[in-house]
Design a protein around this motif. Structure first.
Motif, PDB file in Angstrom:
ATOM      1  N   CYS A 106      17.334   5.554  -5.082  1.00  0.00           N
ATOM      2  CA  CYS A 106      16.270   4.563  -4.870  1.00  0.00           C
ATOM      3  C   CYS A 106      15.855   4.525  -3.403  1.00  0.00           C
ATOM      4  CB  CYS A 106      16.736   3.173  -5.310  1.00  0.00           C
ATOM      5  SG  CYS A 106      16.914   2.968  -7.086  1.00  0.00           S
ATOM      6  N   LEU A 107      16.824   4.493  -2.516  1.00  0.00           N
ATOM      7  CA  LEU A 107      16.518   4.480  -1.078  1.00  0.00           C
ATOM      8  C   LEU A 107      15.772   5.740  -0.657  1.00  0.00           C
ATOM      9  CD1 LEU A 107      19.818   3.009   0.412  1.00  0.00           C
ATOM     10  CD2 LEU A 107      17.574   1.920   0.333  1.00  0.00           C
ATOM     11  N   HIS A 108      16.187   6.875  -1.187  1.00  0.00           N
ATOM     12  CA  HIS A 108      15.533   8.135  -0.828  1.00  0.00           C
ATOM     13  C   HIS A 108      14.097   8.199  -1.349  1.00  0.00           C
ATOM     14  CE1 HIS A 108      19.118   9.587   1.029  1.00  0.00           C
ATOM     15  NE2 HIS A 108      19.795   9.697  -0.103  1.00  0.00           N
ATOM     16  N   ILE A 109      13.852   7.625  -2.515  1.00  0.00           N
ATOM     17  CA  ILE A 109      12.467   7.572  -3.016  1.00  0.00           C
ATOM     18  C   ILE A 109      11.627   6.705  -2.086  1.00  0.00           C
ATOM     19  CG2 ILE A 109      10.977   6.635  -4.845  1.00  0.00           C
ATOM     20  CD1 ILE A 109      13.020   7.652  -6.886  1.00  0.00           C
TER      21      ILE A 109
ATOM     22  N   GLU B 235      23.863  10.508 -22.823  1.00  0.00           N
ATOM     23  CA  GLU B 235      22.833  11.541 -22.886  1.00  0.00           C
ATOM     24  C   GLU B 235      21.464  10.947 -22.542  1.00  0.00           C
ATOM     25  OE1 GLU B 235      21.058  14.978 -25.875  1.00  0.00           O
ATOM     26  OE2 GLU B 235      22.423  13.472 -26.686  1.00  0.00           O
ATOM     27  N   TYR B 236      21.171   9.781 -23.108  1.00  0.00           N
ATOM     28  CA  TYR B 236      19.913   9.084 -22.822  1.00  0.00           C
ATOM     29  C   TYR B 236      19.798   8.796 -21.320  1.00  0.00           C
ATOM     30  CZ  TYR B 236      16.659   5.172 -22.408  1.00  0.00           C
ATOM     31  OH  TYR B 236      15.630   4.342 -22.004  1.00  0.00           O
ATOM     32  N   MET B 237      20.876   8.293 -20.728  1.00  0.00           N
ATOM     33  CA  MET B 237      20.857   7.958 -19.311  1.00  0.00           C
ATOM     34  C   MET B 237      20.571   9.198 -18.458  1.00  0.00           C
ATOM     35  SD  MET B 237      24.101   5.309 -19.379  1.00  0.00           S
ATOM     36  CE  MET B 237      24.209   5.016 -17.617  1.00  0.00           C
ATOM     37  N   CYS B 238      21.177  10.312 -18.805  1.00  0.00           N
ATOM     38  CA  CYS B 238      20.951  11.551 -18.052  1.00  0.00           C
ATOM     39  C   CYS B 238      19.508  12.029 -18.204  1.00  0.00           C
ATOM     40  CB  CYS B 238      21.931  12.637 -18.492  1.00  0.00           C
ATOM     41  SG  CYS B 238      23.622  12.305 -17.959  1.00  0.00           S
TER      42      CYS B 238
ATOM     43  N   PHE C  58      16.756  12.360 -15.164  1.00  0.00           N
ATOM     44  CA  PHE C  58      15.962  13.569 -14.948  1.00  0.00           C
ATOM     45  C   PHE C  58      14.478  13.212 -14.853  1.00  0.00           C
ATOM     46  CE2 PHE C  58      13.665  17.313 -16.540  1.00  0.00           C
ATOM     47  CZ  PHE C  58      14.092  18.252 -15.612  1.00  0.00           C
ATOM     48  N   GLU C  59      14.037  12.339 -15.749  1.00  0.00           N
ATOM     49  CA  GLU C  59      12.640  11.887 -15.729  1.00  0.00           C
ATOM     50  C   GLU C  59      12.328  11.122 -14.443  1.00  0.00           C
ATOM     51  OE1 GLU C  59       9.595   9.143 -18.451  1.00  0.00           O
ATOM     52  OE2 GLU C  59      11.619   9.546 -19.175  1.00  0.00           O
TER      53      GLU C  59
ATOM     54  N   ALA D  37      11.479   2.263 -11.458  1.00  0.00           N
ATOM     55  CA  ALA D  37      11.733   1.432 -12.637  1.00  0.00           C
ATOM     56  C   ALA D  37      12.779   2.078 -13.549  1.00  0.00           C
ATOM     57  CB  ALA D  37      10.435   1.180 -13.401  1.00  0.00           C
ATOM     58  N   ILE D  38      12.713   3.376 -13.697  1.00  0.00           N
ATOM     59  CA  ILE D  38      13.708   4.080 -14.517  1.00  0.00           C
ATOM     60  C   ILE D  38      15.080   3.981 -13.858  1.00  0.00           C
ATOM     61  CG2 ILE D  38      14.466   6.324 -15.402  1.00  0.00           C
ATOM     62  CD1 ILE D  38      11.497   7.049 -15.768  1.00  0.00           C
TER      63      ILE D  38
END
Length: 157
Positions: free
Chosen positions: A45-48, A92-95, A99-100, A108-109
Motif C-alpha cells: 500500500c505504501l509503495h503504491i 487461492e482467492y486472496m492470491c 495479483f489483480e 481497495a483490493i
C-alpha cells in the motif's frame, strides 16, 4: 569498518526472527505467517502511494508467497476436511486478488485482503486456548525406540 547501522539492525532483526521461529509453537508459526502477510500488504500500500512500482511488486509477491507457501501449504486437507478445503479456496482467492491489485495498483483490493488476513488471524488466535482445538506439540523428552517397539524416556532415573 564495521558496516552501516542499517546492516547491523537488519542482522539483529533476522536473528530475532529466526530465534522466534525456532522457539514458536506450531500455532504461533501460523500467527507469524498472518503477521508477515499483513506487513507485506501494508508495505505494498505504501509503495503504491509513493509510486514505487518495483517495490510494490516485490511486497505483493512476498504476500502471495507467504499465503501460498506458508499458510496454504500448511493445510492438511485429508485431516482438516471441509474447513481446510474452504481455507484453501480462500487462500487461492486472496492470491488471485493480490495479483489483480498488483496489475491495477488497487488500494481497495489490498484493503480487502488486509481485512481477510486480520479476520483469519483473529479467528486463529481465538482457538489457541480452546479445548480440543490444540495442535499436537513435539515431545521433547521422549523418542521412539524402533528396536524395542516402545516409547522410552531420556529422563529415566
Amino acid at each position: 569498518m564495521f558496516g552501516t547501522a542499517h546492516k547491523g539492525a537488519n542482522a539483529y532483526a533476522k536473528v530475532d526472527l529466526e530465534t522466534g521461529v525456532l522457539a514458536a509453537t506450531p500455532h504461533k508459526l501460523i500467527v507469524m505467517l498472518f503477521d508477515g502477510a499483513k506487513m507485506a500488504v501494508d508495505r505494498a500500500c505504501l509503495h503504491i502511494q509513493n509510486k514505487e512500482t518495483a517495490a510494490k511488486g516485490q511486497a505483493i509477491s512476498h504476500a502471495i508467497s507467504i499465503i501460498n507457501d506458508g499458510l496454504r501449504a500448511s493445510l492438511n486437507k485429508q485431516v482438516g476436511g471441509e474447513i481446510a478445503l474452504n481455507l484453501d479456496a480462500l487462500y487461492e482467492y486472496m492470491c488471485n486478488r493480490l495479483f489483480e491489485a498488483n496489475l491495477k495498483n488497487d488500494l481497495a483490493i489490498l484493503s480487502e485482503i488486509n481485512g481477510l488476513i486480520i479476520e483469519l488471524r483473529d479467528a486463529w488466535l481465538a482457538i489457541e486456548n480452546t479445548p480440543g482445538a490444540s495442535i499436537p506439540k513435539p515431545v521433547a523428552a521422549e523418542h521412539s525406540d524402533p528396536l524395542a517397539h516402545r516409547v522410552t524416556s531420556f529422563a529415566r532415573a
